[in-house]
Scaffold this motif. Structure first.
Motif, PDB file in Angstrom:
ATOM      1  N   GLU A  40       0.838  -1.210   0.000  1.00  0.00           N
ATOM      2  CA  GLU A  40       0.000   0.000   0.000  1.00  0.00           C
ATOM      3  C   GLU A  40       0.869   1.254   0.000  1.00  0.00           C
ATOM      4  OE1 GLU A  40      -2.953   0.263   3.090  1.00  0.00           O
ATOM      5  OE2 GLU A  40      -3.804   2.092   2.239  1.00  0.00           O
ATOM      6  N   HIS A  77       4.116  -1.256  -6.776  1.00  0.00           N
ATOM      7  CA  HIS A  77       3.398   0.027  -6.767  1.00  0.00           C
ATOM      8  C   HIS A  77       4.217   1.004  -5.946  1.00  0.00           C
ATOM      9  CE1 HIS A  77      -0.155   2.668  -6.669  1.00  0.00           C
ATOM     10  NE2 HIS A  77       0.098   2.853  -5.392  1.00  0.00           N
ATOM     11  N   ASN A  83       2.604  11.947  -5.827  1.00  0.00           N
ATOM     12  CA  ASN A  83       2.419  11.943  -4.374  1.00  0.00           C
ATOM     13  C   ASN A  83       3.472  11.086  -3.685  1.00  0.00           C
ATOM     14  OD1 ASN A  83       0.229  13.608  -4.131  1.00  0.00           O
ATOM     15  ND2 ASN A  83      -1.279  11.959  -4.100  1.00  0.00           N
ATOM     16  N   GLN A  84       3.633  11.316  -2.388  1.00  0.00           N
ATOM     17  CA  GLN A  84       4.560  10.547  -1.562  1.00  0.00           C
ATOM     18  C   GLN A  84       5.966  10.515  -2.152  1.00  0.00           C
ATOM     19  OE1 GLN A  84       1.373   7.436  -1.043  1.00  0.00           O
ATOM     20  NE2 GLN A  84       2.253   7.300   1.005  1.00  0.00           N
ATOM     21  N   ASN A 129       1.698   6.382 -12.523  1.00  0.00           N
ATOM     22  CA  ASN A 129       0.422   6.394 -11.808  1.00  0.00           C
ATOM     23  C   ASN A 129      -0.218   7.775 -11.882  1.00  0.00           C
ATOM     24  OD1 ASN A 129      -1.451   5.097  -9.999  1.00  0.00           O
ATOM     25  ND2 ASN A 129      -0.582   6.268  -8.300  1.00  0.00           N
ATOM     26  N   GLU A 130      -1.472   7.820 -12.283  1.00  0.00           N
ATOM     27  CA  GLU A 130      -2.279   9.050 -12.184  1.00  0.00           C
ATOM     28  C   GLU A 130      -1.635  10.248 -12.868  1.00  0.00           C
ATOM     29  OE1 GLU A 130      -3.148   9.505  -8.004  1.00  0.00           O
ATOM     30  OE2 GLU A 130      -3.934   7.475  -7.847  1.00  0.00           O
ATOM     31  N   HIS A 218     -11.619   2.846  -7.567  1.00  0.00           N
ATOM     32  CA  HIS A 218     -12.088   3.474  -6.317  1.00  0.00           C
ATOM     33  C   HIS A 218     -13.470   4.044  -6.593  1.00  0.00           C
ATOM     34  CE1 HIS A 218      -8.328   3.096  -4.154  1.00  0.00           C
ATOM     35  NE2 HIS A 218      -7.674   3.630  -5.168  1.00  0.00           N
ATOM     36  N   GLU A 249      -6.998  -1.349  -7.462  1.00  0.00           N
ATOM     37  CA  GLU A 249      -7.177  -0.719  -6.129  1.00  0.00           C
ATOM     38  C   GLU A 249      -8.654  -0.656  -5.753  1.00  0.00           C
ATOM     39  OE1 GLU A 249      -5.170   3.097  -5.828  1.00  0.00           O
ATOM     40  OE2 GLU A 249      -3.478   2.434  -7.017  1.00  0.00           O
ATOM     41  N   TRP A 298      -8.164  -2.552  -2.471  1.00  0.00           N
ATOM     42  CA  TRP A 298      -7.218  -1.627  -1.832  1.00  0.00           C
ATOM     43  C   TRP A 298      -7.378  -1.736  -0.316  1.00  0.00           C
ATOM     44  CZ3 TRP A 298      -3.012  -0.593  -3.974  1.00  0.00           C
ATOM     45  CH2 TRP A 298      -2.166   0.428  -3.520  1.00  0.00           C
ATOM     46  N   TRP A 310      -9.021  10.136   4.237  1.00  0.00           N
ATOM     47  CA  TRP A 310      -8.981  10.985   3.055  1.00  0.00           C
ATOM     48  C   TRP A 310     -10.280  11.763   2.877  1.00  0.00           C
ATOM     49  CZ3 TRP A 310      -4.410  10.840   0.322  1.00  0.00           C
ATOM     50  CH2 TRP A 310      -4.372  11.535  -0.889  1.00  0.00           C
TER      51      TRP A 310
END
Ligand code: G3I
Length: 340
Positions: A40, A77, A83-84, A129-130, A218, A249, A298, A310
């Protein structure tokens, strides 16, 4: 009839929960209910390289060992995401101490180091990703969004796939995104699924080594349902390009009302039902298409879901409740697999 039994069923894994001696059930269910796992968080850049040049492979290696022990395949992943990211990287770019040319080298090194470290152990990599905006972003016309597009331009997507392939020629390389479950489900002039489809097609035409498209899945019960044909049609369009697909996810959240918090089953049960129906639609579409390789949730229990953190007032997104009672979604998934 004619359905498959070779679909891999997966979950994202929270390493803190997996290692929590006070919660043996999490580890036991992760080991017994799934044939593929995804980290994750622990394969994200901020976890792997919190200090520049100093890699922290421990938690990710632990997941790989756990998967091997339990005969599970691993989805990697994620290699490139906005992000992150580690602080040294974002602040270095912000204060100008990392130039654009250096940033490109840093990305190449990151992909190369990470993919080589896990070489032979990763089944599918989420390489990018994204990368694509949503219709509610500004500007609303779909575009390549976020840190990487902003600093390197959209070509980083093709570069990332090439670098990943060079580092591990056998891993399947995926583009991964949300809101791409169906074509034409939103503004037709601003259709994110179509944008991702066009991107994948262009990458293939340019000889870029992309093997698959991951649809995160999602969903939320307040947004209405997809139907299986719509979702199956999207999977087929990607497959017709020669790509594999996967749900990567999946979770289906609901708005939590005060009555639900007080245990009002008249409000809870319809949400559980609607959540299960959405899980089932995605799973049925995937089962019906042999190019759809895996169906990953997910997280599997509401106990550790990212959703309340979130979205605040949303929850109930997973297939087990927070006390590990299987919900209707779990039973539907199990039934789908047994009777298909
Ligand atoms: O590790 C720190 C911990 O040291 C600290 O005490 C704690 C306090 O907030 O935060 C911890 O980090 C959190 C991390 O999860 C690990 O639990 C971050 O704050 C939190 O933002 C982070 O959230 C993750 C989120 O990605 C971040 O973007 C979620 O767990 C994770 O489920 C979620 O996953 C993403 C996929 O990677 C991509 N697709 C969307 C999906 C959902 O957002």
């Amino acid at each position: 009839l004619g359905m498959r039994h070779d679909l891999f069923i997966g979950t994202a894994v929270d390493m803190a929960a997996l290692n929590d001696p006070a919660d043996p059930q999490y580890r036991q269910l992760t080991a017994s209910q799934f044939s593929t796992v995804t980290a994750e968080n622990v394969m994200k850049w901020e976890s792997l390289e919190p200090t520049r040049g100093v890699y922290n492979w421990g938690p990710a290696d632990e997941l790989i060992a756990f998967a091997k022990q339990n005969n599970q395949r691993v989805r990697g992943h994620v290699l490139v995401w906005h992000n992150q990211l580690p602080g040294w990287l974002t602040s270095g770019v912000a204060d100008g101490s990392i130039s654009t040319a250096e940033l490109r080298d840093i990305l190449k090194n990151h992909i190369t180091n990470v993919v080589k470290h896990f070489k032979g152990k990763i089944w599918q990599w989420d390489v990018v990703n994204e990368a694509v905006s949503d219709p509610w972003d500004t500007p609303s016309t779909l575009h390549y969004k976020g840190f990487w597009a902003q600093h390197l331009g959209p070509d980083y997507v093709a570069d990332a796939f090439r670098w990943a392939r060079a580092a591990d020629p056998k891993a399947l390389l995926f583009y991964n995104d949300y809101n791409i479950e169906a074509f034409g489900s939103g503004d037709p002039a601003n259709d994110k699924t179509q944008f991702v489809y066009d991107m994948a097609k262009q990458l293939l035409a340019a000889g870029v080594p992309i093997d698959g498209v991951g649809s995160q899945g999602h969903l939320g019960t307040q947004y209405g349902n997809f139907d299986t044909l719509q979702v199956a049609a999207a999977l087929k369009k990607f497959a017709d390009l020669g790509l594999a697909t996967a749900f990567t996810e999946v979770d289906v959240r609901s708005q939590i009302t005060e009555a639900m918090e007080n245990g009002d089953s008249n409000e809870i049960n319809p949400r559980l039902q609607a959540s299960a129906a959405n899980y089932s639609v995605l799973l049925q579409a995937c089962l019906a298409d042999r190019h759809c390789l895996s169906f990953t949730v997910w997280g599997f229990t509401d106990k550790y879901s990212w959703v309340p953190n979130w979205f605040g007032s949303e929850g109930l997104a997973n297939i087990y409740d927070e006390n590990y009672q299987p919900k209707r979604a779990y039973n539907l998934m199990k039934g789908d697999l047994i009777y298909s």
